[in-house]
Design a protein around this motif. Structure first.
Motif, mmCIF file in Angstrom:
data_model
loop_
_atom_site.group_PDB
_atom_site.id
_atom_site.type_symbol
_atom_site.label_atom_id
_atom_site.label_comp_id
_atom_site.label_asym_id
_atom_site.label_seq_id
_atom_site.Cartn_x
_atom_site.Cartn_y
_atom_site.Cartn_z
ATOM 1 N N VAL A 227 -3.364 7.602 -5.331
ATOM 2 C CA VAL A 227 -4.123 8.200 -4.228
ATOM 3 C C VAL A 227 -5.207 7.198 -3.847
ATOM 4 O O VAL A 227 -6.108 6.911 -4.641
ATOM 5 C CB VAL A 227 -4.746 9.552 -4.635
ATOM 6 C CG1 VAL A 227 -5.581 10.109 -3.481
ATOM 7 C CG2 VAL A 227 -3.657 10.539 -5.038
ATOM 8 N N PRO A 228 -5.115 6.625 -2.652
ATOM 9 C CA PRO A 228 -6.068 5.571 -2.272
ATOM 10 C C PRO A 228 -7.458 6.121 -2.008
ATOM 11 O O PRO A 228 -7.639 7.306 -1.707
ATOM 12 C CB PRO A 228 -5.458 4.992 -0.991
ATOM 13 C CG PRO A 228 -4.628 6.097 -0.429
ATOM 14 C CD PRO A 228 -4.123 6.890 -1.598
ATOM 15 N N PHE B 130 0.837 -1.203 0.000
ATOM 16 C CA PHE B 130 0.000 0.000 0.000
ATOM 17 C C PHE B 130 0.873 1.255 0.000
ATOM 18 O O PHE B 130 0.691 2.167 -0.813
ATOM 19 C CB PHE B 130 -0.908 -0.036 1.238
ATOM 20 C CG PHE B 130 -1.777 1.176 1.405
ATOM 21 C CD1 PHE B 130 -2.909 1.341 0.627
ATOM 22 C CD2 PHE B 130 -1.474 2.135 2.353
ATOM 23 C CE1 PHE B 130 -3.723 2.455 0.788
ATOM 24 C CE2 PHE B 130 -2.274 3.259 2.522
ATOM 25 C CZ PHE B 130 -3.401 3.414 1.736
ATOM 26 N N CYS B 131 1.847 1.297 0.885
ATOM 27 C CA CYS B 131 2.737 2.455 0.996
ATOM 28 C C CYS B 131 3.496 2.704 -0.308
ATOM 29 O O CYS B 131 3.603 3.841 -0.773
ATOM 30 C CB CYS B 131 3.714 2.228 2.153
ATOM 31 S SG CYS B 131 4.915 3.553 2.375
ATOM 32 N N LEU B 132 4.025 1.630 -0.880
ATOM 33 C CA LEU B 132 4.803 1.777 -2.111
ATOM 34 C C LEU B 132 3.940 2.253 -3.270
ATOM 35 O O LEU B 132 4.398 3.025 -4.119
ATOM 36 C CB LEU B 132 5.499 0.460 -2.447
ATOM 37 C CG LEU B 132 6.637 0.079 -1.490
ATOM 38 C CD1 LEU B 132 7.020 -1.386 -1.672
ATOM 39 C CD2 LEU B 132 7.845 0.984 -1.691
ATOM 40 N N SER B 133 2.681 1.812 -3.311
ATOM 41 C CA SER B 133 1.797 2.289 -4.383
ATOM 42 C C SER B 133 1.482 3.776 -4.183
ATOM 43 O O SER B 133 1.432 4.546 -5.141
ATOM 44 C CB SER B 133 0.515 1.452 -4.451
ATOM 45 O OG SER B 133 -0.331 1.724 -3.350
ATOM 46 N N ALA C 95 -4.711 14.946 2.699
ATOM 47 C CA ALA C 95 -6.117 15.338 2.858
ATOM 48 C C ALA C 95 -6.980 14.118 3.186
ATOM 49 O O ALA C 95 -7.877 14.184 4.039
ATOM 50 C CB ALA C 95 -6.621 16.017 1.586
ATOM 51 N N LEU C 96 -6.695 13.013 2.512
ATOM 52 C CA LEU C 96 -7.447 11.781 2.791
ATOM 53 C C LEU C 96 -7.211 11.329 4.228
ATOM 54 O O LEU C 96 -8.147 10.985 4.950
ATOM 55 C CB LEU C 96 -7.018 10.681 1.816
ATOM 56 C CG LEU C 96 -7.615 9.289 2.079
ATOM 57 C CD1 LEU C 96 -9.128 9.309 1.898
ATOM 58 C CD2 LEU C 96 -6.973 8.261 1.157
ATOM 59 N N LEU C 97 -5.960 11.335 4.663
ATOM 60 C CA LEU C 97 -5.640 10.923 6.034
ATOM 61 C C LEU C 97 -6.252 11.882 7.055
ATOM 62 O O LEU C 97 -6.708 11.455 8.123
ATOM 63 C CB LEU C 97 -4.127 10.856 6.221
ATOM 64 C CG LEU C 97 -3.450 9.655 5.562
ATOM 65 C CD1 LEU C 97 -1.962 9.935 5.353
ATOM 66 C CD2 LEU C 97 -3.646 8.406 6.408
ATOM 67 N N THR D 223 4.315 13.399 1.165
ATOM 68 C CA THR D 223 4.328 14.794 0.714
ATOM 69 C C THR D 223 3.194 15.075 -0.268
ATOM 70 O O THR D 223 3.135 16.145 -0.863
ATOM 71 C CB THR D 223 5.680 15.134 0.044
ATOM 72 O OG1 THR D 223 5.891 14.232 -1.040
ATOM 73 C CG2 THR D 223 6.822 15.016 1.047
ATOM 74 N N SER D 224 2.302 14.098 -0.429
ATOM 75 C CA SER D 224 1.193 14.260 -1.361
ATOM 76 C C SER D 224 0.035 15.004 -0.691
ATOM 77 O O SER D 224 -0.520 14.524 0.289
ATOM 78 C CB SER D 224 0.701 12.881 -1.823
ATOM 79 O OG SER D 224 -0.581 12.985 -2.417
#
Length: 198
Positions: free
Chosen positions: A129-130, A120-123, A157-159, A151-152
């Motif tokens: 953007v999950p 998940f992290c690597l993607s 924003a999602l988190l 840095t996204s």
């Protein structure tokens, strides 16, 4: 295969000569330390050819907690070295048959979750953007890693809106408001890695 032969082979393969095998056999804490050293030496090699055999030997140890800890350290270290999720998926798929030999379901599930977290992290690092549903499948540990280091703006924003804890949401919200460049992951595994993304 015996525990003695496994420990002896692991030590020889890693070039570690300052460990008394009898001491390691008598004390699970000594063996756990040996496994951590073996993992460190093996992970620093550019070749991944010996990883599955090493994991198989470690996971045959009757003290499954120490064995699990060593394998998780390997998973963390390799995840920080690979070029992306495809390389990590190919590598980790080769370990799954060995992981499935663990007797305790909790240990099997923990390692599998850690592998999932890193995929998940690597993607995300690669620009994905999950969705909130995808984020919910990541552990709180990985959500916090991303909240502290991504840095996204879209991921932060999602988190900030959907993180699994108030602390994760607050970290992401604060960082989204004042991003200052990529941070370095120095959590479990002990190696830094920038977590960027678009």
């Amino acid at each position: 295969m015996t525990l003695r032969s496994d420990v002896a082979e692991l030590l020889a393969g890693a070039g570690i000569r300052d460990v008394d095998i009898d001491d390691a056999l008598a004390d699970e804490h000594v063996r756990s330390s040996v496994y951590q050293r073996v993992v460190s030496v093996t992970a620093s090699s550019p070749s991944r050819e010996r990883d599955r055999a090493m994991v198989a030997m470690i996971l045959r140890d009757p003290h499954e907690m120490g064995a699990r800890t060593a394998v998780v350290a390997l998973v963390d270290t390799i995840a920080m070295k690979v070029t992306g999720p495809d390389e990590f998926r190919q590598w980790s798929t080769g370990l799954l048959p060995e992981i499935d030999r663990l007797k305790a379901e909790g240990h099997r599930a923990f390692i599998r979750r850690r592998i999932h977290d890193w995929l998940f992290c690597l993607s995300v690092k690669g620009g994905h953007v999950p969705t909130p549903a995808e984020l919910a499948k990541a552990t709180g540990w990985m959500q916090r890693v991303l909240a502290e280091e991504s840095t996204s703006p879209a991921v932060l924003a999602l988190l900030a809106g959907s993180g699994s804890s108030k602390k994760i949401r607050n970290i992401a919200r604060n960082r989204a408001g004042g991003r200052s460049g990529p941070l370095r992951h120095t959590g479990q595994g002990g190696t830094g890695r920038e977590l960027g993304g678009t």
